[in-house]
Design a protein around this motif. Structure first.
Motif, short mmCIF file in Angstrom:
data_model
loop_
_atom_site.label_atom_id
_atom_site.label_comp_id
_atom_site.label_asym_id
_atom_site.label_seq_id
_atom_site.Cartn_x
_atom_site.Cartn_y
_atom_site.Cartn_z
N VAL A 3 49.74 33.63 39.77
CA VAL A 3 50.01 35.00 40.16
C VAL A 3 49.12 35.92 39.34
O VAL A 3 49.06 35.80 38.12
N LYS A 4 48.43 36.81 40.04
CA LYS A 4 47.54 37.76 39.36
C LYS A 4 47.89 39.17 39.79
O LYS A 4 48.17 39.41 40.97
N GLY A 5 47.88 40.07 38.85
CA GLY A 5 48.09 41.48 39.15
C GLY A 5 46.82 42.26 38.87
O GLY A 5 46.16 42.02 37.86
N ASP A 6 46.46 43.16 39.76
CA ASP A 6 45.28 44.00 39.58
C ASP A 6 45.73 45.31 38.92
O ASP A 6 46.34 46.16 39.56
N ARG A 7 45.41 45.45 37.64
CA ARG A 7 45.86 46.62 36.88
C ARG A 7 45.27 47.92 37.42
O ARG A 7 45.89 48.97 37.32
N ASP A 8 44.08 47.86 37.98
CA ASP A 8 43.47 49.07 38.52
C ASP A 8 44.21 49.55 39.77
O ASP A 8 44.29 50.75 40.03
N LYS A 44 59.97 33.56 46.41
CA LYS A 44 60.27 34.75 45.62
C LYS A 44 58.98 35.41 45.12
O LYS A 44 58.88 36.64 45.09
N LEU A 45 57.98 34.61 44.74
CA LEU A 45 56.70 35.16 44.30
C LEU A 45 56.02 35.92 45.43
O LEU A 45 55.49 37.02 45.23
N VAL A 46 56.03 35.33 46.62
CA VAL A 46 55.42 35.99 47.78
C VAL A 46 56.20 37.26 48.13
O VAL A 46 55.62 38.30 48.43
N GLU A 55 49.43 46.43 47.29
CA GLU A 55 48.88 45.08 47.44
C GLU A 55 48.08 44.67 46.20
O GLU A 55 46.98 44.13 46.29
N ALA A 56 48.66 44.94 45.04
CA ALA A 56 48.00 44.67 43.77
C ALA A 56 48.29 43.28 43.22
O ALA A 56 47.81 42.93 42.15
N ILE A 57 49.07 42.47 43.95
CA ILE A 57 49.46 41.15 43.47
C ILE A 57 48.90 40.07 44.39
O ILE A 57 49.05 40.15 45.61
N THR A 58 48.27 39.08 43.78
CA THR A 58 47.75 37.92 44.52
C THR A 58 48.54 36.70 44.07
O THR A 58 48.77 36.49 42.88
N VAL A 59 48.93 35.89 45.06
CA VAL A 59 49.66 34.65 44.79
C VAL A 59 48.85 33.49 45.37
O VAL A 59 48.45 33.53 46.52
N GLU A 60 48.61 32.47 44.54
CA GLU A 60 47.91 31.26 44.97
C GLU A 60 48.77 30.05 44.65
O GLU A 60 49.49 30.04 43.65
N ASP A 61 48.66 29.03 45.49
CA ASP A 61 49.37 27.79 45.20
C ASP A 61 48.59 26.98 44.17
O ASP A 61 47.52 27.42 43.71
N GLY A 64 44.89 26.39 44.71
CA GLY A 64 44.01 27.55 44.79
C GLY A 64 44.03 28.23 46.15
O GLY A 64 43.26 29.17 46.37
N GLU A 65 44.91 27.79 47.06
CA GLU A 65 45.00 28.43 48.36
C GLU A 65 45.76 29.75 48.22
O GLU A 65 46.86 29.78 47.65
N GLN A 66 45.17 30.81 48.72
CA GLN A 66 45.80 32.12 48.61
C GLN A 66 46.95 32.24 49.60
O GLN A 66 46.77 32.08 50.80
N LEU A 67 48.13 32.53 49.07
CA LEU A 67 49.33 32.69 49.89
C LEU A 67 49.59 34.16 50.22
O LEU A 67 50.18 34.47 51.23
N TYR A 68 49.18 35.05 49.33
CA TYR A 68 49.30 36.49 49.55
C TYR A 68 48.26 37.20 48.71
O TYR A 68 48.03 36.81 47.58
N PRO A 69 47.61 38.24 49.20
CA PRO A 69 47.73 38.78 50.54
C PRO A 69 47.21 37.79 51.58
O PRO A 69 46.36 36.96 51.29
N TYR A 70 47.77 37.92 52.76
CA TYR A 70 47.41 37.00 53.84
C TYR A 70 45.98 37.27 54.26
O TYR A 70 45.54 38.38 54.34
N ARG A 71 45.29 36.19 54.51
CA ARG A 71 43.88 36.33 54.95
C ARG A 71 43.80 36.30 56.45
O ARG A 71 44.51 35.76 57.15
#
Length: 71
Positions: A3-8, A44-46, A55-61, A64-71
Motif C-alpha cells: 500500500v502506497k500513499g501519495d503525500r502530494d 479492506k485495503l481496497v 485517489e491518493a492510495i495505491t494497492v498492489e498484491d 505487484g499487480e495493481q488492485l487500486y486504482p483500477y486500470r
C-alpha cells in the motif's frame, strides 16, 4: 500486499483512517501514512483506497499487480 500513499495528493480528509485505522493514520502535517497493511484484508485495503476522494492510495498484491486504482 503493498500500500502506497501519495503525500502530494493527500488532503488529509481521513476516510482511509476511518475505514482501516490499523493501516493508516494522519501525521502532524495531516497527511495519511501507511502503518501496517498486513493488519487488514485485501478487501479492506481496497475499500480504504476507494474511500479516498483524491485517489491518493495505491494497492498492489504480492505479485505487484495493481488492485487500486483500477486500470
Amino acid at each position: 500486499m503493498k500500500v502506497k500513499g501519495d503525500r502530494d495528493m493527500c488532503t488529509g480528509i481521513g476516510n482511509c483512517v476511518v475505514v482501516a485505522p490499523t493501516v493508516f493514520e494522519l501525521d502532524k502535517q495531516n497527511k495519511a501514512v501507511v502503518l501496517d497493511p498486513a493488519t487488514a484484508s485485501k478487501e479492506k485495503l481496497v475499500e480504504a483506497a476507494e474511500s479516498c476522494p483524491m485517489e491518493a492510495i495505491t494497492v498492489e498484491d504480492d505479485n505487484g499487480e495493481q488492485l487500486y486504482p483500477y486500470r
